[in-house]
Write an enzyme that holds these catalytic residues in place. Structure first.
Site, short mmCIF file in Angstrom:
data_model
loop_
_atom_site.label_atom_id
_atom_site.label_comp_id
_atom_site.label_asym_id
_atom_site.label_seq_id
_atom_site.Cartn_x
_atom_site.Cartn_y
_atom_site.Cartn_z
N LYS A 29 0.84 -1.21 0.00
CA LYS A 29 0.00 0.00 0.00
C LYS A 29 0.87 1.26 0.00
O LYS A 29 0.64 2.18 -0.79
CB LYS A 29 -0.93 -0.04 1.22
N SER A 30 1.87 1.30 0.86
CA SER A 30 2.73 2.49 0.95
C SER A 30 3.43 2.76 -0.37
O SER A 30 3.49 3.90 -0.85
CB SER A 30 3.80 2.28 2.02
N ARG A 34 2.98 5.92 -3.40
CA ARG A 34 4.16 6.69 -3.83
C ARG A 34 4.43 6.52 -5.33
O ARG A 34 4.89 7.46 -6.00
CB ARG A 34 5.37 6.27 -3.00
N GLY A 106 -5.03 7.69 5.64
CA GLY A 106 -4.17 8.69 6.29
C GLY A 106 -2.94 8.97 5.45
O GLY A 106 -2.49 10.11 5.34
N GLN A 181 4.63 9.24 7.18
CA GLN A 181 3.67 10.15 6.55
C GLN A 181 4.12 11.59 6.71
O GLN A 181 4.07 12.38 5.76
CB GLN A 181 2.28 9.93 7.16
N ASP A 338 1.98 -1.07 11.99
CA ASP A 338 0.65 -1.52 11.55
C ASP A 338 0.36 -2.97 11.95
O ASP A 338 -0.73 -3.48 11.69
CB ASP A 338 0.53 -1.39 10.02
N LYS A 365 -4.42 5.65 14.65
CA LYS A 365 -4.48 4.97 13.35
C LYS A 365 -5.94 4.98 12.87
O LYS A 365 -6.72 5.78 13.33
CB LYS A 365 -3.91 3.55 13.48
N ARG A 369 -6.33 1.60 17.96
CA ARG A 369 -6.05 0.16 17.90
C ARG A 369 -5.61 -0.42 19.24
O ARG A 369 -5.77 -1.62 19.48
CB ARG A 369 -4.97 -0.13 16.85
N ARG A 411 -7.49 -3.43 9.59
CA ARG A 411 -6.58 -4.36 10.27
C ARG A 411 -7.22 -4.97 11.52
O ARG A 411 -6.90 -6.10 11.90
CB ARG A 411 -5.25 -3.67 10.60
C1 S3P Z 1 2.57 4.80 6.23
C2 S3P Z 1 3.12 5.19 7.40
C3 S3P Z 1 2.65 4.74 8.72
C4 S3P Z 1 1.69 3.57 8.61
C5 S3P Z 1 0.72 3.73 7.49
C6 S3P Z 1 1.45 3.85 6.17
C7 S3P Z 1 3.13 5.32 4.96
O1 S3P Z 1 1.99 5.81 9.36
O2 S3P Z 1 0.99 3.38 9.82
O3 S3P Z 1 -0.16 2.61 7.43
O4 S3P Z 1 2.86 4.75 3.89
O5 S3P Z 1 3.85 6.33 5.01
P1 S3P Z 1 2.80 6.93 10.22
O6 S3P Z 1 3.73 7.57 9.28
O7 S3P Z 1 1.76 7.88 10.69
O8 S3P Z 1 3.44 6.17 11.33
#
Ligand code: S3P
Length: 462
Positions: A29-30, A34, A106, A181, A338, A365, A369, A411
């Site tokens: 996902k991350s 990007r 988020g 993030q 996560d 989150k 959680r 999750r």
């Molecule tokens: C993510 C960063 C994490 C993670 C989120 C994905 C990202 O959050 O919990 O699911 O892709 O940059 P934080 O940066 O707030 O810790």
């Protein structure tokens, strides 16, 4: 893009047969977010294979299109999905004609807010009920340094208006938290400024942005993180030279270790299981759960290690194992942030007590959680206790026979469905639709391996 959004639906999970086979876990996902964002900033064609086609990422695809990039879903020669993005170049995005709806994401909200803060127009952003509860102050503070202005609801919550700066400035930010993030929002803004943007963090958070920037040829310097050398300690520092000329390139997105986590824990818990999971991302800043499960006695092996678009990848082989409870140190939290819900499920089935420390970020989150796991596990008959920033779980039998409220958190939903596979009575979740944000065919995939998960009308749940 025609992807439907499902209506609210409960699901129940009962005793599983031994899980066996090879399973293809969806894309990271991350990295998917990007890939689309960077494709939208590069000139020419970026092709993406393995993109996660979950709702969170599809929102980012739609938002990049709303900002002027051309985004197209096609098929590769082997019939698998191939995404193409034609970007506008750094500084080339345009004012969106409507509100940017980030759904449940988020990451999407914070990264896109960083991006549009560097453009001389106003964007409006919102999301679902879960995202509208989450704090945006953490990005507003560093991004405001450039002159960008943010208007939010009380408590720094969405909906939010972002009026970007006419003259993007290099930023310097010492982040009090390790958050990819926050780091990525600042780096994406900094990419538009003439000069060097610097972010430091107490310890490195996931470095996918840094790796993706390098893949596109951006000059990225790192100190005290895996990209900066073999050994590292002390505050992490990343520096990025702004206003590069980016050209499109191919990206193969590895499978998401955070999604693989649910299969890995299932295989460890269900007697007789043996799974092969090909092409899993094993970035060292993401593998805290796998390290922890190995320390608990889990049989997890990596084979065929390689690099894809600058990201370490391997095939995973997992076998049923007897787990024991252990202390999990606070320093490990950023590399498995996560994964605590599913680790808590593993801990509930382990011999002895597992104590997880450094969990304050879990409260902000997709849901709180920390509370969700303690309350949900107790309801299932497991002894669990949450403190301000820790969770303690005593392993033993799980009674089950309850319905867990998931509060739009994918999750939490998947974690309790996994616990249902080994509990005395089935476990239900009140709404499984949030799972589509990160793992659209979770239940189908699990059932194909030996699980017994199905959606049910709300009146039928356990
Ligand atoms: C993510 C960063 C994490 C993670 C989120 C994905 C990202 O959050 O919990 O699911 O892709 O940059 P934080 O940066 O707030 O810790």
């Amino acid at each position: 893009m025609s992807h439907s959004v499902q209506t609210s639906r409960a699901a129940v999970s009962g005793k599983a047969k031994a899980l066996s086979g090879r399973a293809r876990v969806p894309g990271d996902k991350s990295i998917s977010h990007r890939a689309l964002i960077m494709g939208g900033l590069a000139v020419g064609e970026t092709t993406v294979t393995g993109l996660l086609m979950g709702e969170d990422v599809l929102r980012t695809a739609a938002v990049m299109a709303a900002l002027g990039a051309k985004v197209e879903e096609t098929k590769g020669t082997d019939g698998s999905p191939l995404w193409k993005v034609w970007g506008r170049g750094i500084g080339g995005l345009s004012e969106p004609a409507d509100v940017l709806d980030m759904g449940n994401s988020g990451t999407g909200a914070r990264l896109i807010a960083g991006l549009v803060s560097a453009y001389p127009f106003t964007s409006f952003m919102t999301g679902d009920a879960s995202l509208r509860r989450r704090p945006m102050d953490r990005i507003i503070k560093p991004l405001s340094q450039s002159g960008a202005r943010f208007t939010t609801r009380a408590g720094g919550r969405l909906p939010m208006a972002v009026t970007g700066t006419p003259l993007a400035m290099p930023l310097t930010y010492d982040s009090p938290i390790a958050s990819a993030q926050v780091k990525s929002a600042v780096l994406l803004a900094g990419l538009h400024a003439g000069g060097v943007t610097t972010v430091t963090e107490p310890v490195p958070s996931r470095d996918h942005t840094e790796r993706m920037f390098r893949h596109f040829g951006v000059d990225v310097r790192v100190e005290n993180g895996p990209l900066g050398g073999e050994t590292w300690s002390g505050r992490y520092k990343v520096q990025v030279q702004g206003q590069p000329e980016l050209t499109g390139r191919p990206i193969n997105v590895p499978a998401d270790p955070s999604s693989a986590a649910f299969l890995v824990v299932s295989a460890l818990l269900v007697p007789g299981s043996h799974l092969i999971l090909p092409n899993i991302g094993i970035n060292p800043l993401r593998t805290g759960l796998f390290d922890t499960l190995q320390e608990m006695g889990g049989d997890i092996a990596y084979t065929n290690r390689r690099l894809e678009a600058g990201e370490p990848v391997a095939d995973l082989e997992v076998k049923y194992s007897k787990l024991k409870g252990i202390p999990v140190p606070a320093e490990r939290a950023p590399s498995m942030i996560d994964e605590y819900p599913i680790l808590a499920v593993a801990a509930a089935c382990a011999d002895g007590v597992t104590t997880m420390l450094g969990l304050e970020e879990l409260k902000v989150k997709e849901s709180d959680r920390l509370t969700a796991m303690a309350v949900g596990l107790e309801a299932c008959g497991v002894t669990a206790e949450a403190a301000a920033d820790s969770l303690t779980v005593k392993g033993g039998r799980t009674a089950g026979g309850v319905t867990i409220a998931v509060n739009l958190d994918h999750r939490i939903a998947m974690s309790f469905l996994v616990l249902g596979m080994v509990s005395d009575k089935p476990i239900a979740v009140d709404d499984a639709t949030a799972i589509a944000t990160s793992f659209p065919d979770f239940m189908g995939l699990m059932n194909g391996l030996g699980a017994d998960m199905r959606t049910v009308a709300t009146k039928d749940v356990a």
